[in-house]
Design a protein around this motif. Sequence first.
Motif, PDB file in Angstrom:
ATOM      1  N   UNK A   1       0.813  -1.212   0.000  1.00 44.76           N
ATOM      2  CA  UNK A   1       0.000   0.000   0.000  1.00 44.76           C
ATOM      3  C   UNK A   1       0.842   1.257   0.000  1.00 44.76           C
ATOM      4  N   UNK A   2       1.964   1.225   0.717  1.00 42.73           N
ATOM      5  CA  UNK A   2       2.855   2.380   0.775  1.00 42.73           C
ATOM      6  C   UNK A   2       3.461   2.654  -0.601  1.00 42.73           C
ATOM      7  N   UNK A   3       3.906   1.600  -1.289  1.00 45.78           N
ATOM      8  CA  UNK A   3       4.462   1.777  -2.636  1.00 45.78           C
ATOM      9  C   UNK A   3       3.407   2.393  -3.548  1.00 45.78           C
ATOM     10  N   UNK A   4       2.179   1.900  -3.469  1.00 43.65           N
ATOM     11  CA  UNK A   4       1.109   2.433  -4.313  1.00 43.65           C
ATOM     12  C   UNK A   4       0.869   3.917  -4.004  1.00 43.65           C
ATOM     13  N   UNK A   5       0.784   4.268  -2.735  1.00 43.11           N
ATOM     14  CA  UNK A   5       0.518   5.657  -2.341  1.00 43.11           C
ATOM     15  C   UNK A   5       1.663   6.586  -2.738  1.00 43.11           C
ATOM     16  N   UNK A   6       2.894   6.203  -2.418  1.00 46.37           N
ATOM     17  CA  UNK A   6       4.033   7.076  -2.701  1.00 46.37           C
ATOM     18  C   UNK A   6       4.262   7.171  -4.205  1.00 46.37           C
ATOM     19  N   UNK A   7       4.013   6.092  -4.954  1.00 47.39           N
ATOM     20  CA  UNK A   7       4.114   6.168  -6.413  1.00 47.39           C
ATOM     21  C   UNK A   7       3.147   7.227  -6.931  1.00 47.39           C
ATOM     22  N   UNK A   8       1.933   7.240  -6.395  1.00 48.55           N
ATOM     23  CA  UNK A   8       0.956   8.264  -6.788  1.00 48.55           C
ATOM     24  C   UNK A   8       1.476   9.664  -6.524  1.00 48.55           C
ATOM     25  N   UNK A   9       2.074   9.889  -5.365  1.00 49.29           N
ATOM     26  CA  UNK A   9       2.609  11.201  -4.999  1.00 49.29           C
ATOM     27  C   UNK A   9       3.723  11.608  -5.959  1.00 49.29           C
ATOM     28  N   UNK A  10       4.669  10.682  -6.198  1.00 45.74           N
ATOM     29  CA  UNK A  10       5.812  10.980  -7.069  1.00 45.74           C
ATOM     30  C   UNK A  10       5.350  11.164  -8.511  1.00 45.74           C
ATOM     31  N   UNK A  11       4.429  10.317  -8.969  1.00 48.40           N
ATOM     32  CA  UNK A  11       3.922  10.416 -10.346  1.00 48.40           C
ATOM     33  C   UNK A  11       3.250  11.768 -10.582  1.00 48.40           C
TER      34      UNK A  11
ATOM     35  N   UNK B   1       1.189  -0.902 -14.513  1.00 42.31           N
ATOM     36  CA  UNK B   1       0.670   0.449 -14.732  1.00 42.31           C
ATOM     37  C   UNK B   1       0.143   0.591 -16.148  1.00 42.31           C
ATOM     38  N   UNK B   2      -0.973   1.279 -16.272  1.00 43.48           N
ATOM     39  CA  UNK B   2      -1.546   1.621 -17.570  1.00 43.48           C
ATOM     40  C   UNK B   2      -1.287   3.106 -17.774  1.00 43.48           C
ATOM     41  N   UNK B   3      -0.281   3.400 -18.590  1.00 43.53           N
ATOM     42  CA  UNK B   3       0.145   4.780 -18.780  1.00 43.53           C
ATOM     43  C   UNK B   3       0.809   4.933 -20.138  1.00 43.53           C
ATOM     44  N   UNK B   4       0.725   6.136 -20.666  1.00 36.70           N
ATOM     45  CA  UNK B   4       1.417   6.441 -21.915  1.00 36.70           C
ATOM     46  C   UNK B   4       2.804   7.030 -21.659  1.00 36.70           C
ATOM     47  N   UNK B   5       3.186   7.175 -20.401  1.00 40.53           N
ATOM     48  CA  UNK B   5       4.516   7.691 -20.058  1.00 40.53           C
ATOM     49  C   UNK B   5       5.581   6.701 -20.528  1.00 40.53           C
ATOM     50  N   UNK B   6       6.777   7.210 -20.756  1.00 40.77           N
ATOM     51  CA  UNK B   6       7.869   6.346 -21.218  1.00 40.77           C
ATOM     52  C   UNK B   6       8.283   5.361 -20.123  1.00 40.77           C
TER      53      UNK B   6
ATOM     54  N   UNK C   1      10.145   3.982 -14.656  1.00 35.13           N
ATOM     55  CA  UNK C   1      11.246   3.376 -13.880  1.00 35.13           C
ATOM     56  C   UNK C   1      11.808   4.385 -12.878  1.00 35.13           C
ATOM     57  N   UNK C   2      12.047   5.598 -13.309  1.00 34.76           N
ATOM     58  CA  UNK C   2      12.582   6.645 -12.436  1.00 34.76           C
ATOM     59  C   UNK C   2      11.603   6.940 -11.300  1.00 34.76           C
ATOM     60  N   UNK C   3      10.329   6.969 -11.624  1.00 34.97           N
ATOM     61  CA  UNK C   3       9.294   7.220 -10.621  1.00 34.97           C
ATOM     62  C   UNK C   3       9.291   6.109  -9.573  1.00 34.97           C
ATOM     63  N   UNK C   4       9.399   4.860 -10.000  1.00 29.70           N
ATOM     64  CA  UNK C   4       9.404   3.746  -9.050  1.00 29.70           C
ATOM     65  C   UNK C   4      10.667   3.769  -8.198  1.00 29.70           C
ATOM     66  N   UNK C   5      11.803   4.059  -8.789  1.00 26.00           N
ATOM     67  CA  UNK C   5      13.041   4.133  -8.004  1.00 26.00           C
ATOM     68  C   UNK C   5      12.944   5.212  -6.927  1.00 26.00           C
ATOM     69  N   UNK C   6      12.393   6.369  -7.279  1.00 18.59           N
ATOM     70  CA  UNK C   6      12.209   7.446  -6.303  1.00 18.59           C
ATOM     71  C   UNK C   6      11.200   7.029  -5.239  1.00 18.59           C
TER      72      UNK C   6
ATOM     73  N   UNK D   1      12.762   4.853  -2.618  1.00 19.98           N
ATOM     74  CA  UNK D   1      13.623   5.624  -1.707  1.00 19.98           C
ATOM     75  C   UNK D   1      12.793   6.368  -0.666  1.00 19.98           C
ATOM     76  N   UNK D   2      11.563   6.766  -1.032  1.00 17.68           N
ATOM     77  CA  UNK D   2      10.729   7.610  -0.170  1.00 17.68           C
ATOM     78  C   UNK D   2       9.720   6.839   0.679  1.00 17.68           C
ATOM     79  N   UNK D   3       9.363   5.638   0.285  1.00 11.72           N
ATOM     80  CA  UNK D   3       8.329   4.853   0.966  1.00 11.72           C
ATOM     81  C   UNK D   3       8.780   4.529   2.396  1.00 11.72           C
ATOM     82  N   UNK D   4       8.128   5.095   3.426  1.00  9.17           N
ATOM     83  CA  UNK D   4       8.586   4.866   4.794  1.00  9.17           C
ATOM     84  C   UNK D   4       8.559   3.402   5.219  1.00  9.17           C
ATOM     85  N   UNK D   5       7.586   2.648   4.758  1.00 10.18           N
ATOM     86  CA  UNK D   5       7.529   1.228   5.108  1.00 10.18           C
ATOM     87  C   UNK D   5       8.694   0.497   4.426  1.00 10.18           C
ATOM     88  N   UNK D   6       8.954   0.834   3.172  1.00 12.58           N
ATOM     89  CA  UNK D   6      10.077   0.235   2.463  1.00 12.58           C
ATOM     90  C   UNK D   6      11.409   0.578   3.112  1.00 12.58           C
TER      91      UNK D   6
END
Length: 137
Positions: A50-60, A94-99, A104-109, A112-117
Amino acid sequence: MKATTIWTNQMTSTVTNNRGHEVILDLPQAKDGLNLGATALELCLMSYSGCVNTIFNVVAKKMRIEFTGLDVDTTGSLKDGAPTFTDVEIELRIDSEASNEKIEKCLQQTLKMCPVGVLFHQAGVNTTYKIEKLQKA
């Protein structure tokens, strides 16, 4: 931040976050539980997912990545009789038209930011990931 746990029956307990939300924890019937909820260790893995999903949303959002679907599967392994997770694999769909590079960059960030991770990392849990980009029909 505070959590309170109240035993209710057999191996079942209710955990609250003192903001009005609660989760039932239990063990499977094979371990003398009633199977009314996730185990604490399962909840820990669910929290990571859940943390990865939430933080990915924030970073995206900050990276201006738009998507119409996002799923995160998180699989934990306990190797060599370890009492807790030794390895976690995260699969992001993910269903996205982004490259691919931007996702990949978004997931890596995110990782790094996900407190549970970060807790998992500090505990020495090896985390790997893969990304599946969904194609629109």
